[in-house]
Design a protein around this motif. Structure first.
Motif, PDB file in Angstrom:
ATOM      1  N   LYS A   1     -14.583   2.765   3.458  1.00 19.70           N
ATOM      2  CA  LYS A   1     -13.168   2.562   3.762  1.00 19.70           C
ATOM      3  C   LYS A   1     -13.002   1.832   5.092  1.00 19.70           C
ATOM      4  O   LYS A   1     -13.815   1.989   6.012  1.00 19.70           O
ATOM      5  CB  LYS A   1     -12.426   3.909   3.803  1.00 19.70           C
ATOM      6  CG  LYS A   1     -12.286   4.557   2.423  1.00 19.70           C
ATOM      7  CD  LYS A   1     -11.468   5.835   2.482  1.00 19.70           C
ATOM      8  CE  LYS A   1     -11.253   6.415   1.097  1.00 19.70           C
ATOM      9  NZ  LYS A   1     -10.356   5.598   0.267  1.00 19.70           N
TER      10      LYS A   1
ATOM     11  N   SER B   1       0.825  -1.206   0.000  1.00 14.22           N
ATOM     12  CA  SER B   1       0.000   0.000   0.000  1.00 14.22           C
ATOM     13  C   SER B   1       0.858   1.254   0.000  1.00 14.22           C
ATOM     14  O   SER B   1       0.631   2.191  -0.782  1.00 14.22           O
ATOM     15  CB  SER B   1      -0.925  -0.009   1.214  1.00 14.22           C
ATOM     16  OG  SER B   1      -1.634   1.217   1.318  1.00 14.22           O
ATOM     17  N   GLU B   2       1.874   1.293   0.860  1.00 14.76           N
ATOM     18  CA  GLU B   2       2.747   2.461   0.932  1.00 14.76           C
ATOM     19  C   GLU B   2       3.511   2.667  -0.371  1.00 14.76           C
ATOM     20  O   GLU B   2       3.709   3.799  -0.819  1.00 14.76           O
ATOM     21  CB  GLU B   2       3.736   2.305   2.095  1.00 14.76           C
ATOM     22  CG  GLU B   2       3.100   2.416   3.466  1.00 14.76           C
ATOM     23  CD  GLU B   2       2.492   3.786   3.707  1.00 14.76           C
ATOM     24  OE1 GLU B   2       3.187   4.792   3.471  1.00 14.76           O
ATOM     25  OE2 GLU B   2       1.318   3.846   4.113  1.00 14.76           O
TER      26      GLU B   2
ATOM     27  N   THR C   1       2.069   8.074  -8.391  1.00 13.56           N
ATOM     28  CA  THR C   1       0.744   8.180  -8.991  1.00 13.56           C
ATOM     29  C   THR C   1       0.632   7.157 -10.101  1.00 13.56           C
ATOM     30  O   THR C   1       1.391   7.184 -11.057  1.00 13.56           O
ATOM     31  CB  THR C   1       0.504   9.579  -9.560  1.00 13.56           C
ATOM     32  OG1 THR C   1       0.756  10.539  -8.536  1.00 13.56           O
ATOM     33  CG2 THR C   1      -0.909   9.731 -10.070  1.00 13.56           C
TER      34      THR C   1
ATOM     35  N   ASN D   1       1.211   4.033  -2.988  1.00 15.74           N
ATOM     36  CA  ASN D   1       0.875   5.427  -2.675  1.00 15.74           C
ATOM     37  C   ASN D   1       2.061   6.372  -2.821  1.00 15.74           C
ATOM     38  O   ASN D   1       1.891   7.588  -2.775  1.00 15.74           O
ATOM     39  CB  ASN D   1       0.328   5.520  -1.244  1.00 15.74           C
ATOM     40  CG  ASN D   1      -1.036   4.884  -1.110  1.00 15.74           C
ATOM     41  OD1 ASN D   1      -1.775   4.764  -2.080  1.00 15.74           O
ATOM     42  ND2 ASN D   1      -1.366   4.451   0.087  1.00 15.74           N
TER      43      ASN D   1
ATOM     44  N   THR E   1     -10.228   0.207   0.566  1.00 12.92           N
ATOM     45  CA  THR E   1     -11.483   0.800   0.081  1.00 12.92           C
ATOM     46  C   THR E   1     -12.251  -0.185  -0.778  1.00 12.92           C
ATOM     47  O   THR E   1     -11.689  -0.805  -1.687  1.00 12.92           O
ATOM     48  CB  THR E   1     -11.208   2.064  -0.758  1.00 12.92           C
ATOM     49  OG1 THR E   1     -10.393   2.963  -0.010  1.00 12.92           O
ATOM     50  CG2 THR E   1     -12.504   2.754  -1.154  1.00 12.92           C
TER      51      THR E   1
ATOM     52  N   LEU F   1     -12.001  12.204  -1.299  1.00 13.55           N
ATOM     53  CA  LEU F   1     -11.094  11.056  -1.255  1.00 13.55           C
ATOM     54  C   LEU F   1     -11.254  10.151  -2.478  1.00 13.55           C
ATOM     55  O   LEU F   1     -10.299   9.531  -2.931  1.00 13.55           O
ATOM     56  CB  LEU F   1     -11.342  10.241   0.017  1.00 13.55           C
ATOM     57  CG  LEU F   1     -10.796  10.838   1.321  1.00 13.55           C
ATOM     58  CD1 LEU F   1     -11.180   9.961   2.496  1.00 13.55           C
ATOM     59  CD2 LEU F   1      -9.291  11.011   1.250  1.00 13.55           C
ATOM     60  N   GLU F   2     -12.456  10.078  -3.019  1.00 17.09           N
ATOM     61  CA  GLU F   2     -12.720   9.205  -4.163  1.00 17.09           C
ATOM     62  C   GLU F   2     -13.438   9.970  -5.262  1.00 17.09           C
ATOM     63  O   GLU F   2     -14.045  11.014  -5.029  1.00 17.09           O
ATOM     64  CB  GLU F   2     -13.573   8.002  -3.741  1.00 17.09           C
ATOM     65  CG  GLU F   2     -12.932   7.104  -2.698  1.00 17.09           C
ATOM     66  CD  GLU F   2     -11.693   6.400  -3.210  1.00 17.09           C
ATOM     67  OE1 GLU F   2     -11.586   6.181  -4.440  1.00 17.09           O
ATOM     68  OE2 GLU F   2     -10.814   6.065  -2.388  1.00 17.09           O
TER      69      GLU F   2
ATOM     70  N   SER G   1      -4.647   1.093  -2.394  1.00 20.36           N
ATOM     71  CA  SER G   1      -3.938   2.338  -2.718  1.00 20.36           C
ATOM     72  C   SER G   1      -4.908   3.496  -2.685  1.00 20.36           C
ATOM     73  O   SER G   1      -6.116   3.317  -2.661  1.00 20.36           O
ATOM     74  CB  SER G   1      -3.291   2.229  -4.096  1.00 20.36           C
ATOM     75  OG  SER G   1      -4.248   1.881  -5.075  1.00 20.36           O
ATOM     76  N   LYS G   2      -4.395   4.704  -2.714  1.00 18.24           N
ATOM     77  CA  LYS G   2      -5.255   5.890  -2.662  1.00 18.24           C
ATOM     78  C   LYS G   2      -6.111   5.975  -3.905  1.00 18.24           C
ATOM     79  O   LYS G   2      -5.687   5.568  -4.991  1.00 18.24           O
ATOM     80  CB  LYS G   2      -4.380   7.147  -2.540  1.00 18.24           C
ATOM     81  CG  LYS G   2      -3.685   7.260  -1.170  1.00 18.24           C
ATOM     82  CD  LYS G   2      -2.853   8.517  -1.097  1.00 18.24           C
ATOM     83  CE  LYS G   2      -2.139   8.629   0.241  1.00 18.24           C
ATOM     84  NZ  LYS G   2      -1.263   9.790   0.325  1.00 18.24           N
TER      85      LYS G   2
END
Length: 283
Positions: free
Chosen positions: A253, A73-74, A80, A77, A267, A245-246, A282-283
């Motif tokens: 989330k 995940s990190e 992009t 993120n 998410t 956020l989305e 991920s974001k």
């Protein structure tokens, strides 16, 4: 008579001591050299086979499911990336960024060396993904209509998610994406994108086109089943007041334990209009 016998026994005893002393001197001089020669004969010019990790494998060590999820995940993120066609449309600049070798705390980079021998190979990844899709269907995470993937329909690329300060903390993942060069391809009931663990084949993140609508999806039940499938700790709902956020209003989330005091946000969401269900880390 008795005195003669005692004298003979003393003589034999003295001879025995003398022999022992001579043997001790001989062993102290000749013994170490003889032992060394014997040992050398067993070692030199004698090939022995032993299992050895392949190049790069030494930087891999056992991570928990929560730790692997957090690192991936990190890394995702830290740059992009276009997670799906809808996100690519809403973030046009992402397509130009692509995947790049980045420096920093976390990096998500192309794995140019390929599988080490213990990981899923190029020829195995499609069957592995199909088995994962079948498992998610059986668990009720994906709808039954989702079609299989193949080399003709999807591109597979191997990546490494790396904790840069601690490179032994890394996760190898395959990314499968629907081939974008196929013009007017029917995307209904297709897997659009997925990240798959290169060690055990479990699916971290997915985007699928489906005939479902958001009202048909129980996000709490879906994420709980996915959590069990991934071997993660129990999720907690993540409350936020940020409406930006989305790029869709249809999402929920959740928070998972990460590494140390850190956490991972997962998410579950839905893009209306194209009927795309997604679960992302991920974001």
């Amino acid at each position: 008579m008795g005195r003669t016998r005692k004298s003979g026994q003393r003589r034999v005893y003295n001879i025995f001591l003398l022999v022992c002393a001579v043997l001790a001197v001989i062993l102290s001089v000749w013994g170490p050299e003889a032992f060394t020669d014997y040992n050398d004969k067993n070692v030199l010019n004698n090939i022995k086979l032993a299992e050895e990790e392949l190049e790069g494998a030494g930087y891999r060590y056992s991570l928990s499911s929560n730790e692997k999820l957090f690192i991936l995940s990190e890394c995702l993120n830290s740059q992009t990336v276009p997670e799906s066609e809808m996100n690519a449309l809403t973030r046009a600049s992402d397509n130009e960024a692509g995947y790049q070798d980045l420096m920093g705390t976390y990096a998500f980079v192309l794995n140019h060396k390929g599988p080490t021998g213990e990981e899923i190979t190029n020829s195995e990844i499609y069957d592995t993904c199909n088995k994962g899709i079948d498992t998610l269907k059986e668990l009720g995470i994906l709808p039954d209509g989702i079609m299989e993937v193949s080399a003709a329909t999807h591109e597979a690329t191997l990546y490494s998610a790396i904790d840069v300060p601690e490179p032994r903390n890394n996760v190898a993942v395959w990314k499968l994406s629907l081939v974008s060069s196929r013009q007017n391809a029917n995307k209904e009931n297709r897997l659009i994108d997925a990240y798959i663990d290169a060690d055990d084949g479990r699916i971290y993140e997915f985007y699928v086109r489906t005939s479902l609508v958001w009202e048909d999806i129980d996000a709490d039940e879906l994420v709980a089943k996915w959590s069990d499938y991934m071997g993660l700790s129990a999720p907690q709902e993540y409350e936020t007041d940020n409406p930006l956020l989305e790029t869709t209003p249809y999402y929920k989330k959740y928070v998972f334990e990460g590494m140390g005091d850190e956490r991972t946000i997962v998410t579950v969401g839905f893009y209306d209009g194209i009927n795309e269900l997604f679960l992302k880390i991920s974001k």
